[in-house]
Design an enzyme around this catalytic site. Sequence first.
Site, PDB file in Angstrom:
ATOM      1  N   HIS A  82     -19.261  35.509  26.586  1.00  0.00           N
ATOM      2  CA  HIS A  82     -20.235  35.677  25.597  1.00  0.00           C
ATOM      3  C   HIS A  82     -21.074  34.454  25.818  1.00  0.00           C
ATOM      4  O   HIS A  82     -20.823  33.310  25.740  1.00  0.00           O
ATOM      5  CB  HIS A  82     -19.585  35.616  24.102  1.00  0.00           C
ATOM      6  N   ASP A 161     -20.222  41.513   9.405  1.00  0.00           N
ATOM      7  CA  ASP A 161     -21.005  40.505  10.158  1.00  0.00           C
ATOM      8  C   ASP A 161     -22.540  41.210  10.271  1.00  0.00           C
ATOM      9  O   ASP A 161     -23.506  40.432  10.080  1.00  0.00           O
ATOM     10  CB  ASP A 161     -20.575  40.131  11.674  1.00  0.00           C
ATOM     11  N   ARG A 168     -28.601  36.620   6.453  1.00  0.00           N
ATOM     12  CA  ARG A 168     -29.058  35.375   7.053  1.00  0.00           C
ATOM     13  C   ARG A 168     -30.268  35.265   7.809  1.00  0.00           C
ATOM     14  O   ARG A 168     -30.844  34.309   7.731  1.00  0.00           O
ATOM     15  CB  ARG A 168     -27.927  34.886   8.225  1.00  0.00           C
ATOM     16  N   SER A 183     -19.438  34.626  12.964  1.00  0.00           N
ATOM     17  CA  SER A 183     -20.134  35.918  13.478  1.00  0.00           C
ATOM     18  C   SER A 183     -19.695  36.276  14.948  1.00  0.00           C
ATOM     19  O   SER A 183     -19.263  37.413  15.165  1.00  0.00           O
ATOM     20  CB  SER A 183     -21.834  35.700  13.198  1.00  0.00           C
ATOM     21  N   LYS A 187     -16.652  38.940  15.956  1.00  0.00           N
ATOM     22  CA  LYS A 187     -17.176  40.089  16.700  1.00  0.00           C
ATOM     23  C   LYS A 187     -16.168  40.260  18.137  1.00  0.00           C
ATOM     24  O   LYS A 187     -15.395  41.220  18.489  1.00  0.00           O
ATOM     25  CB  LYS A 187     -18.451  40.206  17.352  1.00  0.00           C
TER      26      LYS A 187
HETATM   27  N1  URA Z   1     -25.098  35.569  17.802  1.00  0.00           N
HETATM   28  C1  URA Z   1     -24.301  36.125  16.783  1.00  0.00           C
HETATM   29  O1  URA Z   1     -23.736  37.144  17.283  1.00  0.00           O
HETATM   30  N2  URA Z   1     -24.006  35.528  15.576  1.00  0.00           N
HETATM   31  C2  URA Z   1     -24.722  34.478  15.071  1.00  0.00           C
HETATM   32  O2  URA Z   1     -24.673  33.931  14.103  1.00  0.00           O
HETATM   33  C3  URA Z   1     -25.802  33.748  16.039  1.00  0.00           C
HETATM   34  C4  URA Z   1     -25.833  34.331  17.335  1.00  0.00           C
END
Ligand code: URA
Length: 437
Positions: A82, A161, A168, A183, A187
């Site tokens: 990621h 999320d 946010r 977050s 995921k």
């Molecule tokens: N990417 C995400 O998935 N969440 C965040 O809070 C910031 C970047």
Amino acid sequence: MNPVEFIMEKRDKKTHSENDMQSFFSAYIKDEIPDYQIAAWLMAAYLNGLNTEEKVCLTKAVINSGDRLDLSHINKPKVDKHSTGGVGDKTSIVLLPLLASLDVCVPMMSGRGLGHTGGTLDKLESIPGMTVQLSKEKYIKIMEEHGAVFMAQTSAITPLDKKLYSLRDVTATVESIPLITASIIGKKMTEDLDSLILDVKFGNGAFMKNLEAARELAQSLVDTSESLGVKTIALITDMNEPLGEYVGNSVEIIESIDMLQGKKVESRFYDVTLRLAEQMYRAAVPELKVDWRSVLESKLSDGSAYEKLLKIINAQGVKTEVTENLRESLPIAKKRIKIKAGQSGYISGIDSYRLGRLMVELKAGRMKITDKIDFGIGLRILKHIGDEVKANEILAELIVHSDLETDTFARCFTIRDQPVAKTKIVREAVTRLDNEY
Ligand code: URA
């Protein structure tokens, strides 16, 4: 649990109990707490932070808010990568088939571009017929057959999320290390992974503007992921100039094809992709005693990584007529507009954030989630930091449909009289605090 008292607790820098956190977020998912109370809590958490236990608890709330993949019947190591996002970042498009060609399962859930950054899913959708939004059963079937699949997030996975992130975004609470951690790791933990490799970027084109902040985010991501049982390593990489030679959608697919076919590509893109690939491969089969890099490079030069890409995109809706002529099937705008240097010297800076925004304005990305992308638009960067240029020499080329003014693009390049050192792309590796690297 009273929501007002819960918000007061964080406002007053106190620590939440696990029970209260679980109740607060499960009530929110059921729409029993309004957005304005969540927004107030987010700002309190942004300003006063969360301790490790609270951060892990929020991460678990994100994971448990929806569906999860169960890949236990696939008898292969499962690894994902990621990236925290940047300009010209196409490493996922190479990494997924490259690792799958080595029998590593890559259940990769990617995002769309928003803000100044591009998204892997948008780039993939420039391939005619490519479908990234499939059912969970179909994703699993493709993984069983080909070892990897390009997945999009669905509303069934981590809905907490989805709700928190959009709040946010509009309440100035994005840039918080504990909130970003919950977050991202929330995921990733739904993918049933054995290992996770993170590419945490810093610089003018990244979320974290300096090395210090990236280091802190990387440590938080790694520690949280490891505490949930997934082996994790983060590489901290430089995003003070776009990655590779191209920025856009189709053009970045072509650059990825070049790398997958063993052709020469821009050195920073090649280097960071192989460093990430090496981490993924080592995490997948740590007992192998091989020269990791040469094994990976052999899969690029013998065409097997590219063959794997074709099989996967074929399974994701791309017809054989397209895979047989992939390069020629991609939409590319016809006009080339040259961006020239105003003076001689050495490139000392490239404003990737500004370049990313300018590309979004040209419709290579979207301002709002409903905007339609023009896949054929692109930018080719011919001069990178440290390169010498002569006045009037070409710095970059816009790939567009019609004439346009290039001054704003040229101003993204800073030129100095004195020689400038090339920057190192991979700066350091971050592992769990009590691990040795
Ligand atoms: N990417 C995400 O998935 N969440 C965040 O809070 C910031 C970047």
